[in-house]
Scaffold this motif. Sequence first.
Motif, mmCIF file in Angstrom:
data_model
loop_
_atom_site.group_PDB
_atom_site.id
_atom_site.type_symbol
_atom_site.label_atom_id
_atom_site.label_comp_id
_atom_site.label_asym_id
_atom_site.label_seq_id
_atom_site.Cartn_x
_atom_site.Cartn_y
_atom_site.Cartn_z
ATOM 1 N N ALA A 71 0.905 -1.097 -0.036
ATOM 2 C CA ALA A 71 0.005 -0.045 0.047
ATOM 3 C C ALA A 71 0.896 1.202 0.046
ATOM 4 C CB ALA A 71 -0.906 0.100 1.154
ATOM 5 N N THR A 75 -2.335 4.748 3.082
ATOM 6 C CA THR A 75 -2.906 3.555 3.203
ATOM 7 C C THR A 75 -2.436 2.699 4.240
ATOM 8 O OG1 THR A 75 -3.892 3.562 1.042
ATOM 9 C CG2 THR A 75 -4.202 1.240 2.189
ATOM 10 N N THR A 78 -3.549 4.412 7.646
ATOM 11 C CA THR A 78 -4.892 4.209 7.930
ATOM 12 C C THR A 78 -5.260 2.846 8.510
ATOM 13 O OG1 THR A 78 -5.838 5.727 6.167
ATOM 14 C CG2 THR A 78 -7.271 4.036 6.864
ATOM 15 N N ALA A 79 -4.358 1.766 7.722
ATOM 16 C CA ALA A 79 -4.484 0.413 8.477
ATOM 17 C C ALA A 79 -3.941 0.285 9.734
ATOM 18 C CB ALA A 79 -3.769 -0.557 7.327
ATOM 19 N N LYS A 137 -8.096 -3.467 4.614
ATOM 20 C CA LYS A 137 -8.966 -2.935 3.376
ATOM 21 C C LYS A 137 -8.071 -1.529 2.819
ATOM 22 C CE LYS A 137 -13.440 -0.987 2.443
ATOM 23 N NZ LYS A 137 -14.942 -0.779 2.821
ATOM 24 N N GLY A 138 -8.149 -1.632 1.575
ATOM 25 C CA GLY A 138 -7.335 -0.667 0.438
ATOM 26 C C GLY A 138 -6.067 -1.030 0.391
ATOM 27 N N ALA A 139 -5.475 -2.205 0.681
ATOM 28 C CA ALA A 139 -4.289 -2.459 0.369
ATOM 29 C C ALA A 139 -4.640 -3.641 -0.595
ATOM 30 C CB ALA A 139 -3.352 -3.219 1.590
#
Length: 143
Positions: A71, A75, A78-79, A137-139
């Motif tokens: 990511a 991101t 955020t994770a 999520k998002g990675a």
Amino acid sequence: MTSDNSEIRFDTKLAVILRDDLAAWQRLNVTAFLTSGIGSRFGEVIGEPYADADGTRYLPMFRQPVLVFQADGATLTTAHQRAVRRGVATAVFTHDLFSTGNDRDNRAAVRAVAGDKLDLVGIAVYGPRNAVDRVVKGASMHP
């Protein structure tokens, strides 16, 4: 040797997220360090020792897959925030750790920076599948 072809499902998930701008050697190094944190804290993730047909014994490894993601920095941050907020077991590796040479200095480098200011290059998380899924999520899966 007996074979059981039934699918094994795990209630937990072990995942690593690496910052996508790391050199190949850094990605490998960070992954090794991060996963050692999970393995040392949660004995249940370690399987049984291995042995070959000649009887030579080998060390045990994780009993379940380790999913590796990548990511961008935002991101990844955020994770990390999601993991901390959800209480998911988390290992961190910051950019500063590339310039230290031992565990004592690594811990001091992390301790010197507030959590929301860490220059993260990778995290590993372990916990219930659904909680880890929300963290990553998002990675994207590492190529």
